[in-house]
Design a protein around this motif. Structure first.
Motif, PDB file in Angstrom:
ATOM      1  N   HIS A 114      86.221  18.980 -71.208  1.00  0.00           N
ATOM      2  CA  HIS A 114      87.475  18.564 -71.829  1.00  0.00           C
ATOM      3  C   HIS A 114      88.235  17.529 -71.000  1.00  0.00           C
ATOM      4  CE1 HIS A 114      88.247  21.821 -69.071  1.00  0.00           C
ATOM      5  NE2 HIS A 114      89.544  21.595 -69.094  1.00  0.00           N
TER       6      HIS A 114
ATOM      7  N   LYS B 208      87.329  24.915 -70.596  1.00  0.00           N
ATOM      8  CA  LYS B 208      87.281  24.912 -72.052  1.00  0.00           C
ATOM      9  C   LYS B 208      85.990  25.625 -72.460  1.00  0.00           C
ATOM     10  CE  LYS B 208      86.891  21.994 -76.158  1.00  0.00           C
ATOM     11  NZ  LYS B 208      86.784  20.590 -76.679  1.00  0.00           N
TER      12      LYS B 208
ATOM     13  N   LEU C  46      95.153  18.776 -71.528  1.00  0.00           N
ATOM     14  CA  LEU C  46      93.784  19.280 -71.407  1.00  0.00           C
ATOM     15  C   LEU C  46      93.401  19.462 -69.943  1.00  0.00           C
ATOM     16  CD1 LEU C  46      91.927  17.181 -74.146  1.00  0.00           C
ATOM     17  CD2 LEU C  46      92.229  19.656 -74.134  1.00  0.00           C
TER      18      LEU C  46
END
Length: 327
Positions: free
Chosen positions: A297, A182, A176
């Motif tokens: 994220h 994100k 991530l």
């Protein structure tokens, strides 16, 4: 004596770049109805040279928008559909024995492209996800001790369904963190949905895509990224970015804060947002707008905050609200 390059404003003519961005937005608007934030942030990620994760329920044009953006760039494009049985070699490639030469030859996987769309990225297990660590960070892969470099530009656009959906896996934190942003995509408004129906009543999606032609070469994209990187940001805004990220590591509602990689990503995205909005400098609003997309994220809320119904975006709003905005 060292000099601080950010202390002296440099005039950069962003007019040609602004015209290019306007053209991209216009082309996207021929196919996509609404989703202005998603489109703007995708362009920002492209200019900031980062990977992008797009999350939303099925059917809100995540994949279509990513395909469309890739079509506008005159570069190699590949699409990988992640599934539970996908193996790392299916993505990266593998050494294949050549009986004619009696040697092993590397057969590159679909990751060897310029723009890579990974659809439903959270449907593959951890073993396949881990295979992306090296290529997303270092833009190379290592197979059987041999390193293979990827050609520039290289950008991964991943789409995923919300983690609550059946058959999905939570992405590792290390992966991530390699996504610059994100983007969370929501349902269209009633007016936008009516326009979607009207547009589909006139032509099919494939017909619309066929009419889209590349307008950005790899060299133009590289020049645009260098131009965005060079725009001016005041030292007090660098401090503002650092304070936001630092506060995520000390907030009682979070048990995982953002890393220095997040600070650098926020700087780059804020610069891209400034250029997209017609300026050759960054203002605080660029940073505030980019912060949730860059940080959501990379941080994790505590179970207590989650039970209260809180989200990472809520915590980020609270953090920014208590930091003095530099003027």
């Amino acid at each position: 004596m060292e000099t601080n390059e950010t202390s002296t404003p440099q005039h950069i003519d962003t007019n040609p770049l602004a015209a290019l961005i306007e053209n991209v937005q216009s082309q996207v608007g021929k196919v996509i109805v609404g989703q202005h934030d998603m489109v703007e942030l995708l362009i920002a990620g492209l200019l900031a040279d980062g990977h992008i994760l797009i999350e939303g329920v099925p059917g809100v044009a995540k994949t279509l928008t990513a395909r469309l953006l890739a079509k506008l760039i005159d570069a190699q494009f590949s699409r990988i559909q992640f599934t539970p049985d996908l193996m790392p070699s299916d993505v990266l490639g593998t050494n294949v024995f050549n009986p004619q030469t009696a040697t092993f030859q590397f057969k590159a996987g679909p990751i060897f492209s310029n723009i890579v769309l990974i659809d439903e990225i959270n449907r593959a297990p951890a073993k396949t996800q881990a295979a992306l660590f090296e290529v997303m960070e270092e833009r190379q892969i290592t197979v059987d001790g041999t390193t293979h470099k990827l050609a520039a530009p290289f950008m991964v656009i991943g789409t995923q369904n919300p983690i609550e959906h059946e058959g999905t896996y939570r992405l590792p934190e290390a992966q991530l963190d390699r996504f610059m942003m994100k983007i969370v995509v929501h349902y269209p408004s009633l007016e936008e949905e009516i326009k979607i129906l009207e547009r589909h009543n006139q032509a099919a999606i494939n017909e619309m895509l066929e009419n889209i032609q590349p307008i950005i070469s790899s060299q133009v994209l590289q020049n645009a990224r260098q131009q965005v990187s060079a725009i001016y940001i005041e030292p007090k805004l660098l401090e503002f970015i650092a304070k936001i990220v630092w506060e995520t590591r000390n907030d009682k509602s979070l048990y995982i804060g953002a890393s220095p990689r997040a600070s650098i990503a926020l700087l780059r995205v804020a610069k891209a947002i400034g250029v997209i909005r017609g300026r050759n400098f960054v203002i605080p609003e660029d940073i505030i707008y980019a912060a949730p997309t860059v940080l959501r994220h990379r941080i994790s809320i505590t179970p207590e905050k989650e039970m209260e119904g809180g989200t990472t975006d809520d915590v980020l709003k609270e953090i920014i609200a208590r930091i003095e905005i530099p003027r």
